[in-house]
Motif scaffolding. Structure first.
Motif, short mmCIF file in Angstrom:
data_model
loop_
_atom_site.label_atom_id
_atom_site.label_comp_id
_atom_site.label_asym_id
_atom_site.label_seq_id
_atom_site.Cartn_x
_atom_site.Cartn_y
_atom_site.Cartn_z
N ALA A 20 0.88 -1.23 0.03
CA ALA A 20 0.05 0.16 0.10
C ALA A 20 0.95 1.32 -0.06
CB ALA A 20 -0.86 0.00 1.25
N PRO A 243 -7.76 -2.66 -8.84
CA PRO A 243 -8.88 -1.51 -8.87
C PRO A 243 -9.06 -1.38 -10.34
CG PRO A 243 -7.15 -0.86 -7.32
CD PRO A 243 -6.77 -2.22 -7.82
N ALA A 250 -12.30 -0.83 -6.26
CA ALA A 250 -11.51 -1.72 -5.73
C ALA A 250 -12.36 -2.91 -5.10
CB ALA A 250 -10.32 -1.32 -4.93
N ILE A 280 -4.03 0.92 -3.78
CA ILE A 280 -5.13 0.70 -2.96
C ILE A 280 -4.54 1.22 -1.39
CG2 ILE A 280 -6.03 -1.28 -1.64
CD1 ILE A 280 -6.17 -2.91 -4.09
N SER A 281 -5.23 1.98 -0.79
CA SER A 281 -4.86 2.32 0.41
C SER A 281 -5.72 1.78 1.78
CB SER A 281 -4.95 3.78 0.67
OG SER A 281 -6.07 4.34 0.22
N ARG A 286 -4.69 -6.98 -2.65
CA ARG A 286 -3.82 -6.49 -3.64
C ARG A 286 -3.42 -7.48 -4.76
NH1 ARG A 286 -3.42 -3.99 1.02
NH2 ARG A 286 -3.37 -1.50 0.90
N LYS A 375 -2.30 10.52 -6.31
CA LYS A 375 -3.57 10.24 -5.62
C LYS A 375 -3.99 11.73 -4.81
CE LYS A 375 -4.59 6.64 -3.15
NZ LYS A 375 -4.73 5.48 -2.21
N LYS A 396 -10.25 7.13 -4.82
CA LYS A 396 -9.63 6.61 -3.64
C LYS A 396 -8.48 5.60 -3.72
CE LYS A 396 -11.03 4.36 0.94
NZ LYS A 396 -11.71 3.84 1.69
N ASN A 397 -8.94 4.74 -4.58
CA ASN A 397 -8.03 3.37 -4.78
C ASN A 397 -7.38 3.12 -6.21
OD1 ASN A 397 -8.06 2.44 -2.14
ND2 ASN A 397 -10.31 1.77 -2.68
#
Length: 462
Positions: A20, A243, A250, A280-281, A286, A375, A396-397
């Protein structure tokens, strides 16, 4: 009697467990807007209506599958419209937030490794010719340990390539023409177009804007951008991107468990495109191999393009586990290896040196900083459209923002934005019928361009 003709033709053309990203890091830019033509697209398209007129024709028939393709490939078509716009407005400062091409410089820790490799090729000791078609072992090992640690993915399950998009077509060669494919709708257009070219589909059905023999799995805000798997017929191959490009959604762990279970129950193979996984946060998976049983039903493809700015360097990989078998028990990996060895001489040794540097501690940190910068761009775009009252998804991702224009044609909105703001976006319908009424805005851009584009959006839609 012979006739010698000297023809000089100049053609310029060019045609997506992970770590991440760390907290967002602002990157100071020493980039100023040029007086003209900001954010140049790198696709050159020839209008389809212009056919080459010659006095002589061969007796070779055109590939009927290619003839089934509709219009041009999405991104060259956007480039064509952008070029036409510049002819109309030659002094316009056009900002390109359409094609998902990176804009920020490759971190020096990575380019220095490529430069060192390039210089070594000028020495007896450092020269190397053909390498292994599957990729150099140190890079394959680094990919396995960095992205698939504790997931039982072995080094020889990994095939290094010149990018995920190229591997999509190689995988279609593996599957052949006698399969039925399913795609998310909307989805990255290369999945569908490669299926058409391979001869897997029926004719294009204009009334529903779909090809026959493809299962279009509708993904929209109402179903959380995850398809109702109980409503589709059994496909042989399922292309799934998370994603997602273009929606930015995602998939959750629970959703991917459903997907793997569906593939197991129906004997299908999943091609899982994880080209944006490092964006992806949250705690979304993943890798598809985080899901139990995935190695028996899934292939995963990924890329350094959107992590390290390798869109022009070209480096990616595909994972084909030994456990993945055809109905007769033959390993899929052996067929993929045969295709790779037949059609590919391996990735550039210079780009592979860069990939190895990407996966060093310093390289990983540098990639996370670049991802954090993009981002931050998505936050600016999302905040802009939400402040204007639009429903906005993604961001977001993923480096894409999916903006809803209900009741409107995506191409009409694309044209409106281009005409009135000189900003290039991507019409959602270009990703499939499920994208109608949406526009994708890419966050790949210099910060000055992102801020200027958002200022223009506010002027247009205030």
């Amino acid at each position: 009697m012979s006739i010698t003709q000297n023809l000089t033709t100049s053609i310029s053309s060019s045609s997506s467990s992970f770590l991440a990203p760390s907290s967002f890091n602002s990157r100071r830019q020493n980039v100023s807007l040029p007086a003209k033509r900001v954010g140049v697209c790198k696709c050159v398209a020839t209008p389809q209506e212009q056919e080459v007129q010659t006095a002589y024709k061969t007796k070779v028939s055109r590939n009927a599958n290619i003839a089934k393709l509709q219009a041009g490939y999405l991104f060259p078509e956007i480039a064509r419209r952008r070029s036409a716009h510049l002819l109309k407005y030659p002094d316009a400062k056009v900002i390109s937030l359409g094609i998902g091409d990176t804009t920020e410089p490759i971190p020096e820790v990575i380019t220095s490794a490529m430069a060192k490799k390039a210089h070594a090729l000028s020495t007896i000791e450092g020269y190397s010719g053909y390498g292994a078609e599957q990729g150099e072992k140190p890079l394959r090992s680094a990919i396995a340990s960095t992205f698939y640690s504790h997931l039982d993915i072995e080094v020889d399950d990994i095939f290094v390539s010149d990018g995920a998009k190229c591997d999509i077509s190689r995988l279609q060669m593996v599957f052949g023409s006698n399969v039925k494919m399913a795609v998310q709708d909307p989805s990255y257009p290369a999945y569908v177009d490669s299926s058409v070219i391979m001869g897997q589909t029926g004719p294009y059905q204009k009334d529903v804007e779909k090809y026959g023999n493809i299962e279009y799995m509708r993904c929209n805000p109402e179903n959380g951008f995850f398809p109702d798997l109980s409503a589709i017929s059994r496909p042989d191959v399922i292309f799934f991107c998370s994603p997602n490009n273009p929606t930015g959604a995602a998939a959750t762990r629970e959703q991917l468990i459903q997907l793997v279970q569906y593939a197991q129950d129906n004997g299908s193979i999943i091609v899982y495109d994880s080209a944006y996984a490092m964006y992806i946060s949250g705690d979304n998976p993943r890798s598809i191999y985080e899901i139990p049983g995935a190695k028996e039903v899934a292939i995963e493809t990924s890329s350094f393009s959107k992590y390290a700015g390798f869109t022009g360097v070209r480096l990616g990989w595909t994972v084909v586990p030994k456990q993945l078998l055809y109905s007769d028990g033959f390993p899929v990996a052996k067929d993929f290896n045969r295709i790779v060895c037949t059609s590919f001489n391996g990735s550039s040794n210079i780009s592979q040196a860069g990939g190895l540097a990407c996966l060093s501690p310093e390289g990983l940190q540098a990639m996370q900083e670049v991802i954090g910068f993009y981002k931050e761009n998505t936050n600016i775009i999302v905040d802009t459209f939400e402040s204007l009252g639009f429903k906005v998804y993604g961001g977001k991702n993923a480096p894409y923002v999916w903006v809803h224009f209900p009741g409107r044609s995506s191409w009409d909105v694309f044209s409106e934005i281009l005409e009135k703001t000189h900003v290039v976006t991507t019409p959602g319908s270009g990703f499939g019928p499920g994208g109608e009424g949406f526009v994708r805005v890419s966050a790949f851009g210099h910060r000055e361009n992102i801020l200027e584009a958002c200022r223009r959006f506010k002027q247009l839609y205030k």
